[in-house]
Write a protein that holds these residues in place. Structure first.
Motif, PDB file in Angstrom:
ATOM      1  N   VAL A 118       0.822  -1.216   0.000  1.00  0.00           N
ATOM      2  CA  VAL A 118       0.000   0.000   0.000  1.00  0.00           C
ATOM      3  C   VAL A 118       0.858   1.270   0.000  1.00  0.00           C
ATOM      4  O   VAL A 118       0.556   2.243  -0.706  1.00  0.00           O
ATOM      5  CB  VAL A 118      -0.967  -0.002   1.204  1.00  0.00           C
ATOM      6  N   GLU A 119       1.939   1.287   0.774  1.00  0.00           N
ATOM      7  CA  GLU A 119       2.781   2.486   0.833  1.00  0.00           C
ATOM      8  C   GLU A 119       3.412   2.780  -0.522  1.00  0.00           C
ATOM      9  O   GLU A 119       3.472   3.936  -0.965  1.00  0.00           O
ATOM     10  CB  GLU A 119       3.868   2.320   1.902  1.00  0.00           C
ATOM     11  N   GLU A 120       3.892   1.719  -1.180  1.00  0.00           N
ATOM     12  CA  GLU A 120       4.464   1.892  -2.524  1.00  0.00           C
ATOM     13  C   GLU A 120       3.395   2.374  -3.497  1.00  0.00           C
ATOM     14  O   GLU A 120       3.670   3.170  -4.400  1.00  0.00           O
ATOM     15  CB  GLU A 120       5.068   0.570  -3.029  1.00  0.00           C
ATOM     16  N   LEU A 121       2.165   1.904  -3.293  1.00  0.00           N
ATOM     17  CA  LEU A 121       1.059   2.327  -4.154  1.00  0.00           C
ATOM     18  C   LEU A 121       0.796   3.828  -4.001  1.00  0.00           C
ATOM     19  O   LEU A 121       0.601   4.533  -4.997  1.00  0.00           O
ATOM     20  CB  LEU A 121      -0.193   1.527  -3.811  1.00  0.00           C
ATOM     21  N   LYS A 122       0.801   4.306  -2.763  1.00  0.00           N
ATOM     22  CA  LYS A 122       0.596   5.745  -2.522  1.00  0.00           C
ATOM     23  C   LYS A 122       1.644   6.578  -3.260  1.00  0.00           C
ATOM     24  O   LYS A 122       1.328   7.563  -3.933  1.00  0.00           O
ATOM     25  CB  LYS A 122       0.688   6.047  -1.019  1.00  0.00           C
ATOM     26  N   LYS A 123       2.907   6.166  -3.140  1.00  0.00           N
ATOM     27  CA  LYS A 123       3.994   6.897  -3.800  1.00  0.00           C
ATOM     28  C   LYS A 123       3.824   6.872  -5.316  1.00  0.00           C
ATOM     29  O   LYS A 123       4.033   7.886  -5.999  1.00  0.00           O
ATOM     30  CB  LYS A 123       5.349   6.284  -3.418  1.00  0.00           C
ATOM     31  N   ALA A 124       3.442   5.705  -5.839  1.00  0.00           N
ATOM     32  CA  ALA A 124       3.289   5.570  -7.288  1.00  0.00           C
ATOM     33  C   ALA A 124       2.162   6.454  -7.811  1.00  0.00           C
ATOM     34  O   ALA A 124       2.306   7.123  -8.842  1.00  0.00           O
ATOM     35  CB  ALA A 124       3.020   4.109  -7.645  1.00  0.00           C
ATOM     36  N   ILE A 125       1.038   6.482  -7.105  1.00  0.00           N
ATOM     37  CA  ILE A 125      -0.101   7.304  -7.536  1.00  0.00           C
ATOM     38  C   ILE A 125       0.288   8.782  -7.547  1.00  0.00           C
ATOM     39  O   ILE A 125      -0.001   9.517  -8.501  1.00  0.00           O
ATOM     40  CB  ILE A 125      -1.325   7.060  -6.625  1.00  0.00           C
ATOM     41  N   ASN A 126       0.957   9.224  -6.481  1.00  0.00           N
ATOM     42  CA  ASN A 126       1.387  10.633  -6.423  1.00  0.00           C
ATOM     43  C   ASN A 126       2.352  10.960  -7.560  1.00  0.00           C
ATOM     44  O   ASN A 126       2.263  12.029  -8.192  1.00  0.00           O
ATOM     45  CB  ASN A 126       2.040  10.931  -5.074  1.00  0.00           C
ATOM     46  N   TYR A 127       3.278  10.041  -7.819  1.00  0.00           N
ATOM     47  CA  TYR A 127       4.254  10.253  -8.887  1.00  0.00           C
ATOM     48  C   TYR A 127       3.546  10.356 -10.243  1.00  0.00           C
ATOM     49  O   TYR A 127       3.832  11.264 -11.038  1.00  0.00           O
ATOM     50  CB  TYR A 127       5.265   9.098  -8.912  1.00  0.00           C
ATOM     51  N   ILE A 128       2.622   9.441 -10.502  1.00  0.00           N
ATOM     52  CA  ILE A 128       1.912   9.423 -11.788  1.00  0.00           C
ATOM     53  C   ILE A 128       1.084  10.692 -11.967  1.00  0.00           C
ATOM     54  O   ILE A 128       1.077  11.308 -13.048  1.00  0.00           O
ATOM     55  CB  ILE A 128       0.999   8.184 -11.891  1.00  0.00           C
ATOM     56  N   LEU A 129       0.384  11.121 -10.917  1.00  0.00           N
ATOM     57  CA  LEU A 129      -0.447  12.318 -11.029  1.00  0.00           C
ATOM     58  C   LEU A 129       0.403  13.576 -11.212  1.00  0.00           C
ATOM     59  O   LEU A 129       0.018  14.492 -11.950  1.00  0.00           O
ATOM     60  CB  LEU A 129      -1.346  12.452  -9.796  1.00  0.00           C
ATOM     61  N   ASP A 130       1.564  13.615 -10.546  1.00  0.00           N
ATOM     62  CA  ASP A 130       2.479  14.751 -10.747  1.00  0.00           C
ATOM     63  C   ASP A 130       3.027  14.752 -12.177  1.00  0.00           C
ATOM     64  O   ASP A 130       3.163  15.810 -12.803  1.00  0.00           O
ATOM     65  CB  ASP A 130       3.646  14.680  -9.760  1.00  0.00           C
ATOM     66  N   ARG A 131       3.326  13.571 -12.685  1.00  0.00           N
ATOM     67  CA  ARG A 131       3.939  13.463 -14.015  1.00  0.00           C
ATOM     68  C   ARG A 131       2.921  13.670 -15.132  1.00  0.00           C
ATOM     69  O   ARG A 131       3.165  14.401 -16.088  1.00  0.00           O
ATOM     70  CB  ARG A 131       4.584  12.075 -14.162  1.00  0.00           C
ATOM     71  N   ASP A 132       1.752  13.002 -15.033  1.00  0.00           N
ATOM     72  CA  ASP A 132       0.802  12.976 -16.147  1.00  0.00           C
ATOM     73  C   ASP A 132      -0.418  13.863 -15.934  1.00  0.00           C
ATOM     74  O   ASP A 132      -1.168  14.101 -16.888  1.00  0.00           O
ATOM     75  CB  ASP A 132       0.322  11.537 -16.388  1.00  0.00           C
ATOM     76  N   GLY A 133      -0.615  14.331 -14.715  1.00  0.00           N
ATOM     77  CA  GLY A 133      -1.764  15.197 -14.452  1.00  0.00           C
ATOM     78  C   GLY A 133      -3.073  14.537 -14.831  1.00  0.00           C
ATOM     79  O   GLY A 133      -3.282  13.324 -14.631  1.00  0.00           O
ATOM     80  N   GLY A 134      -3.977  15.316 -15.423  1.00  0.00           N
ATOM     81  CA  GLY A 134      -5.304  14.827 -15.774  1.00  0.00           C
ATOM     82  C   GLY A 134      -5.321  13.762 -16.839  1.00  0.00           C
ATOM     83  O   GLY A 134      -6.305  13.027 -16.978  1.00  0.00           O
ATOM     84  N   LYS A 135      -4.227  13.614 -17.613  1.00  0.00           N
ATOM     85  CA  LYS A 135      -4.171  12.583 -18.644  1.00  0.00           C
ATOM     86  C   LYS A 135      -4.380  11.182 -18.051  1.00  0.00           C
ATOM     87  O   LYS A 135      -4.929  10.296 -18.709  1.00  0.00           O
ATOM     88  CB  LYS A 135      -2.816  12.614 -19.362  1.00  0.00           C
ATOM     89  N   ALA A 136      -3.904  11.009 -16.828  1.00  0.00           N
ATOM     90  CA  ALA A 136      -4.015   9.699 -16.179  1.00  0.00           C
ATOM     91  C   ALA A 136      -5.450   9.333 -15.855  1.00  0.00           C
ATOM     92  O   ALA A 136      -5.746   8.177 -15.537  1.00  0.00           O
ATOM     93  CB  ALA A 136      -3.169   9.674 -14.904  1.00  0.00           C
ATOM     94  N   LEU A 137      -6.356  10.313 -15.910  1.00  0.00           N
ATOM     95  CA  LEU A 137      -7.740  10.085 -15.513  1.00  0.00           C
ATOM     96  C   LEU A 137      -8.694  10.051 -16.710  1.00  0.00           C
ATOM     97  O   LEU A 137      -9.907   9.926 -16.531  1.00  0.00           O
ATOM     98  CB  LEU A 137      -8.186  11.171 -14.534  1.00  0.00           C
ATOM     99  N   LEU A 138      -8.154  10.158 -17.925  1.00  0.00           N
ATOM    100  CA  LEU A 138      -8.971  10.094 -19.126  1.00  0.00           C
ATOM    101  C   LEU A 138      -9.160   8.644 -19.570  1.00  0.00           C
ATOM    102  O   LEU A 138      -8.501   7.733 -19.054  1.00  0.00           O
ATOM    103  CB  LEU A 138      -8.304  10.881 -20.261  1.00  0.00           C
ATOM    104  N   TYR A 139     -10.073   8.436 -20.541  1.00  0.00           N
ATOM    105  CA  TYR A 139     -10.188   7.105 -21.144  1.00  0.00           C
ATOM    106  C   TYR A 139      -8.848   6.729 -21.761  1.00  0.00           C
ATOM    107  O   TYR A 139      -8.202   7.531 -22.432  1.00  0.00           O
ATOM    108  CB  TYR A 139     -11.248   7.087 -22.247  1.00  0.00           C
ATOM    109  N   GLU A 140      -8.449   5.482 -21.541  1.00  0.00           N
ATOM    110  CA  GLU A 140      -7.195   4.999 -22.101  1.00  0.00           C
ATOM    111  C   GLU A 140      -7.477   4.321 -23.448  1.00  0.00           C
ATOM    112  O   GLU A 140      -8.625   3.984 -23.763  1.00  0.00           O
ATOM    113  CB  GLU A 140      -6.553   4.010 -21.116  1.00  0.00           C
ATOM    114  N   ASN A 141      -6.443   4.167 -24.251  1.00  0.00           N
ATOM    115  CA  ASN A 141      -6.545   3.382 -25.480  1.00  0.00           C
ATOM    116  C   ASN A 141      -7.192   2.031 -25.152  1.00  0.00           C
ATOM    117  O   ASN A 141      -6.760   1.351 -24.224  1.00  0.00           O
ATOM    118  CB  ASN A 141      -5.126   3.177 -26.027  1.00  0.00           C
TER     119      ASN A 141
END
Length: 462
Positions: A118-141
């Protein structure tokens, strides 16, 4: 409170009522004492027996309890985690797998929630949202996040499977892959083959799409190829479905010799092999077992791998490698099923794979489950008159009871004492005197207590 049932869909009325009440209980719309049987039957304009059947299913599955002379009361435990793929059975889950009364859970072949990173998951989510912003929350291919598919390609190459990125289709776990293949490959009357016993969710999917399912017995080194070839000589089959490595429920792995022979049969008789791989990463020998797909030179194998068993079942993540001939149909089937998987989940998992977190988690899982397997095996060996297969991986034991004892009888007695297992008939009618025990959810203290209760129950039934 008004209840409306969609009677036009043709589903049995009692099942419609069951699902509706179940949904209302889960959403907190019904609490405490629920409608009396007579009252509900009158309001809906249905028979009393219809309401009784619905209430019986709610009680079996842990949503209500019936108190004689007083009525029915909600007992649903919102915190209980359900892993539906373990418990598929006919129209509804016939046994009380969802009972919140289980103190000791030997039925669920997924790790305890405390084991997830879970702790690694928290870090990963924060990293992804910082890196990709709203793109991570759109429909994916619909085919899946490109970077994840690139990383999976590298992982597959390390396991001896050389495929192109375009051949990889991201799925919501193995069951979705099975359902899509059933819809695009099966025409009414087609013959498909499974092992006996086999994962019920696959069998139901095949039958629901019009297939006639033939079963092939399991030997110590995997499915009986002589029995399979007898079927092939007699009938044209569409495909064979196999959990070739640490098979669910027996734990058996098909030998290397048989993997090659099965591919030869597929080429000779022109059929596909669906290889369902959900447990091969949990191996207890020094070397991982090679998949059938890694021997495949003629595009005969449709390879499905689920990450959900070991890595946070709620992520619902896996992939399929489909032969070029059916790749477009698979993509269309995926799109019509749910458009795409969560882009955020895919990015997070790609981060886990790319940064070695997944491999660390798997290594930790192997050590933990091997320790639990040895401990449970030691305890089971003390029970007389049962036969146990000790797999070289996975998270379950397949136990043969004395002929005069049914797995259902053991299941019922254990459930009343707060211990959950799976009776063998969930996987095959022939496995009436078998049970499946998983050690994934339990610690050593729970294993001690649960096996002690199991031993007493078997003695009582004998």
């Amino acid at each position: 409170m008004k209840i409306e049932l969609p009677v036009e869909n043709g589903e049995k009325i009692y099942l419609q009522l069951y699902y509706k009440l179940k949904e209302m209980i889960e959403n907190g719309e019904i609490k405490g004492k629920i409608f009396s049987i007579r009252e509900l039957a009158k309001n809906l304009g249905v028979s009393i027996s219809t309401v009784v059947k619905a209430y019986e299913q709610l009680e079996k599955n842990g949503y209500i309890y019936l108190r004689g002379g007083s009525g029915a009361y909600v007992k649903y435990n919102r915190e209980k985690k359900f892993y539906l793929e373990d418990h598929m059975e006919n129209e509804i889950f016939r046994y009380g797998y969802f009972s919140s009364e289980y103190r000791i859970d030997f039925s669920t072949a997924s790790p305890n929630a405390d084991f997830f990173p879970v702790e690694e998951l928290k870090k990963a989510i924060n990293y992804i949202l910082d890196r990709d912003g709203g793109k991570a929350l759109l429909y994916e291919n619909p085919q899946g996040y490109l970077e994840l598919r690139k990383t999976i390609k590298k992982e597959l190459k390390a396991d001896g499977i050389d495929v192109e990125i375009k051949d990889i289709q991201i799925m919501s776990g193995a069951q979705q892959g099975i359902d899509i293949l059933s819809k695009i490959l099966i025409y009414p009357g087609d013959i498909v083959v499974t092992e006996d016993p086999a994962y019920k969710g696959a069998v139901i999917s095949f039958k629901n799409n019009g297939a006639k399912v033939e079963r092939v017995a399991m030997k110590k080194d995997g499915l009986d190829l002589k029995e399979l070839e007898d079927i092939l000589k007699r009938d044209k089959i569409k495909f064979i479905y196999t959990a070739a490595t640490f098979h669910n429920p027996t734990g058996i792995s098909i030998s290397e010799k048989k993997r090659v022979e099965l591919l030869d049969l597929a080429e000779k008789y022109n059929f596909y092999i669906i290889e369902d791989d959900c447990s091969s990463d949990i191996y207890f020998d020094e070397k991982k077992i090679r998949s059938i797909k890694s021997y495949d030179k003629n595009d005969r194998v449709i390879y499905i791998k689920s990450y959900s068993k070991v890595f946070m079942p709620g992520f619902r993540l896996g992939f399929m490698v489909a032969p070029e001939k059916i790749a477009n149909s698979v993509l269309a089937g995926k799109y019509s099923s749910d458009i795409s998987n969560s882009g955020l989940n895919q990015r997070v998992f790609q981060y886990f794979l790319e940064n070695g977190i997944w491999n660390e988690h798997i290594e930790k899982s192997r050590k933990e489950f091997h320790k639990k397997q040895k401990y449970m095996y030691h305890r089971l060996k003390k029970i007389e008159n049962i036969k146990i297969n000790k797999p070289k991986g996975g998270m379950c034991f397949w136990i043969e009871l004395p002929k005069e004892i049914t797995g259902e009888a053991v299941y019922m007695k254990l459930a009343k004492r707060g211990v959950g297992i799976l009776p063998g008939v969930v996987f095959s009618e022939k496995s009436y005197n078998y049970i499946r025990l998983s050690f994934a959810q339990c610690n050593e203290k729970e294993i001690d207590e649960g096996i002690e209760i199991l031993e007493k129950v078997i003695d009582e039934l004998r």
